[in-house]
Design a protein around this motif. Structure first.
Motif, short mmCIF file in Angstrom:
data_model
loop_
_atom_site.label_atom_id
_atom_site.label_comp_id
_atom_site.label_asym_id
_atom_site.label_seq_id
_atom_site.Cartn_x
_atom_site.Cartn_y
_atom_site.Cartn_z
N UNK A 70 -1.67 7.92 3.16
CA UNK A 70 -0.39 7.20 3.07
C UNK A 70 0.61 7.57 4.17
N UNK A 71 0.59 8.82 4.63
CA UNK A 71 1.57 9.23 5.65
C UNK A 71 1.30 8.58 7.01
N UNK A 72 0.08 8.06 7.22
CA UNK A 72 -0.24 7.41 8.50
C UNK A 72 -0.08 5.89 8.42
N UNK A 73 0.20 5.37 7.24
CA UNK A 73 0.30 3.91 7.08
C UNK A 73 1.62 3.41 7.65
N UNK A 74 1.62 2.14 8.06
CA UNK A 74 2.80 1.62 8.76
C UNK A 74 2.76 0.10 8.78
N UNK A 75 3.92 -0.54 8.70
CA UNK A 75 4.02 -1.99 8.86
C UNK A 75 4.46 -2.28 10.29
N UNK A 76 3.85 -3.29 10.92
CA UNK A 76 4.19 -3.58 12.32
C UNK A 76 4.68 -5.01 12.56
N UNK A 77 4.49 -5.89 11.61
CA UNK A 77 5.00 -7.26 11.80
C UNK A 77 5.04 -7.99 10.46
N UNK A 78 5.98 -8.93 10.35
CA UNK A 78 5.97 -9.84 9.20
C UNK A 78 6.31 -11.24 9.66
N UNK A 79 5.76 -12.23 8.96
CA UNK A 79 6.06 -13.64 9.22
C UNK A 79 6.15 -14.35 7.88
N UNK A 80 7.03 -15.33 7.78
CA UNK A 80 7.09 -16.08 6.52
C UNK A 80 7.29 -17.56 6.76
N UNK A 81 6.73 -18.34 5.83
CA UNK A 81 6.82 -19.79 5.90
C UNK A 81 7.36 -20.32 4.57
N UNK A 82 8.42 -21.14 4.66
CA UNK A 82 8.94 -21.81 3.47
C UNK A 82 8.35 -23.22 3.44
N UNK A 83 7.69 -23.57 2.33
CA UNK A 83 6.96 -24.83 2.23
C UNK A 83 7.92 -26.01 2.10
N UNK A 84 7.89 -26.93 3.07
CA UNK A 84 8.83 -28.05 3.07
C UNK A 84 8.40 -29.18 2.12
N UNK A 85 7.35 -28.93 1.34
CA UNK A 85 7.08 -29.82 0.21
C UNK A 85 8.30 -29.83 -0.72
N UNK A 136 0.88 -1.16 0.00
CA UNK A 136 0.00 0.00 0.00
C UNK A 136 0.92 1.21 0.00
N UNK A 137 0.57 2.22 -0.78
CA UNK A 137 1.44 3.40 -0.89
C UNK A 137 1.75 3.97 0.51
N UNK A 138 3.02 4.13 0.81
CA UNK A 138 3.42 4.72 2.10
C UNK A 138 3.54 3.74 3.25
N UNK A 139 3.05 2.51 3.08
CA UNK A 139 3.09 1.52 4.18
C UNK A 139 4.50 0.93 4.27
N UNK A 140 5.21 1.27 5.36
CA UNK A 140 6.59 0.81 5.55
C UNK A 140 6.91 0.79 7.03
N UNK A 141 8.11 0.30 7.37
CA UNK A 141 8.58 0.36 8.75
C UNK A 141 8.98 1.78 9.08
N UNK A 142 8.55 2.26 10.23
CA UNK A 142 8.81 3.66 10.55
C UNK A 142 9.72 3.88 11.76
N UNK A 143 10.04 2.79 12.48
CA UNK A 143 10.80 2.99 13.72
C UNK A 143 12.25 3.37 13.46
N UNK A 144 12.80 2.96 12.30
CA UNK A 144 14.18 3.29 11.92
C UNK A 144 15.23 2.67 12.83
N UNK A 145 14.85 1.76 13.71
CA UNK A 145 15.86 1.14 14.58
C UNK A 145 16.26 -0.23 14.06
N UNK A 146 15.55 -0.74 13.05
CA UNK A 146 15.84 -2.06 12.55
C UNK A 146 15.05 -3.08 13.35
N UNK A 147 14.18 -3.79 12.69
CA UNK A 147 13.30 -4.72 13.40
C UNK A 147 13.93 -6.09 13.52
#
Ligand SMILES: [Zn+2]
Length: 246
Positions: free
Chosen positions: A162-177, A70-81
Motif C-alpha cells: 500500500x505504501x507504494x501505491x499511487x494515483x496518476x490520472x483521472x478522467x470523467x464523462x457525464x452522459x449527455x443522454x 485500493x488501500x493506500x492508493x492516492x495522490x502523492x505529489x501534494x501540489x494539487x493536480x
C-alpha cells in the motif's frame, strides 16, 4: 527434534534470511511498484444493475460506509493536480459547469489534503478511457448505455505494498443522454451536476463505493434525477478521505 520439525525450522530460517536479501537487491523506489493500470467506475441510475462495487480486495463493510479503490492508493505529489473541463457538449453555461465542478473539488478538500489543483476550460480535451495521457479531464458526451449517468476512469499503481501505491490520472464523462443542470431548479427535472461531480471526484481522489446499504453517502453508487444530497460529504465519506490522506 523430529526430522520433519527440523526441516520445517530450517525452511523457516532460510526464508527469514534470504527474503530481505532479495528485497534489497531491487532498485530503490521500484520495489514491487506497478504495473500502471486503470479502474473504471460506472455510476448508474438507481434501480439499474446489480451492485457494482469496484476496487480493493473483499467487500466493503457496511458499518464503515466507505471504501478505497485500493488501500493506500492516492495522490502523492501534494501540489494539487490541475484538471481541464470541456463544457462544449454539456448544453450548459460554462461558468455554471466550472462552478459546479469546483464546488465538488472544494467539498473533498475541506477534509483531505491538497488533492486537486486549478481548473481550466479547454474545448479540445476529450474523455478517453483507454489512454493514459497525464491530463485530468472532465468531459460531456453520449455514453452507449442510457442507464449510465457518468463514468470515471482512474489510472494508478494499485497493486504492491500500500505504501507504494499511487494515483496518476483521472478522467470523467457525464452522459449527455441526461439533461444536466441544477437539481434545486424546480421547473425541470435534471441530473444535478454538482451532485454527480462530487461523487466522481471522490473516485479521482481514491475513494470506492461503500456497501449498498450506505445510501446517504456521496460515494453511494446510484443516483436519481434532482438528487442533491451527494453535494455534501456524509460521515462515511469524511472518515474515508481523512483516513486515506492522513
Ligand atoms: Zn461511482
Amino acid at each position: 527434534m523430529k526430522k520433519t520439525t527440523m526441516i520445517f525450522v530450517a525452511g523457516l530460517l532460510a526464508l527469514v534470511l534470504v527474503f530481505p536479501v532479495l528485497a534489497a537487491e531491487r532498485p530503490k523506489g521500484l520495489e514491487n511498484k506497478g504495473p500502471l493500470t486503470k479502474m473504471t467506475l460506472i455510476h448508474y441510475k438507481r434501480g439499474y444493475a446489480k451492485p457494482d462495487w469496484v476496487g480493493g480486495k473483499g467487500k466493503p463493510k457496511e458499518e464503515k460506509c466507505y471504501s478505497f479503490l485500493a488501500k493506500g492508493a492516492k495522490w502523492k505529489s501534494q501540489i494539487g493536480e490541475p484538471y481541464k473541463i470541456n463544457p462544449l457538449r454539456s448544453g450548459l453555461n460554462y461558468n455554471f459547469v466550472r462552478t459546479a465542478i469546483e464546488a465538488g473539488v472544494n467539498e473533498w478538500e475541506n477534509y483531505g489534503t491538497n488533492i486537486f489543483g486549478a481548473s481550466e476550460i479547454d474545448e479540445d480535451v476529450t474523455y478517453d478511457g483507454e489512454t493514459w495521457d497525464e491530463i485530468n479531464t472532465v468531459d460531456f458526451g453520449l455514453y452507449p448505455n442510457d442507464n449510465v449517468i457518468a463514468v470515471a476512469t482512474v489510472w494508478g499503481y494499485f497493486s504492491g505494498p500500500p505504501s507504494t501505491r499511487e494515483i496518476v490520472e483521472w478522467d470523467m464523462l457525464f452522459n449527455t443522454h441526461w439533461s444536466w443542470g441544477n437539481g434545486n431548479d424546480s421547473e425541470n427535472s435534471v441530473m444535478d451536476l454538482q451532485n454527480i461531480a462530487t461523487h466522481e471526484l471522490g473516485h479521482s481522489a481514491g475513494m470506492g463505493h461503500p456497501d449498498n446499504a450506505c445510501t446517504e453517502e456521496t460515494m453511494y453508487a446510484y443516483s436519481v434525477l434532482d438528487e442533491t444530497k451527494k453535494r455534501d460529504l456524509n460521515t462515511g465519506d469524511i472518515k474515508g478521505i481523512v483516513e486515506l490522506y492522513k
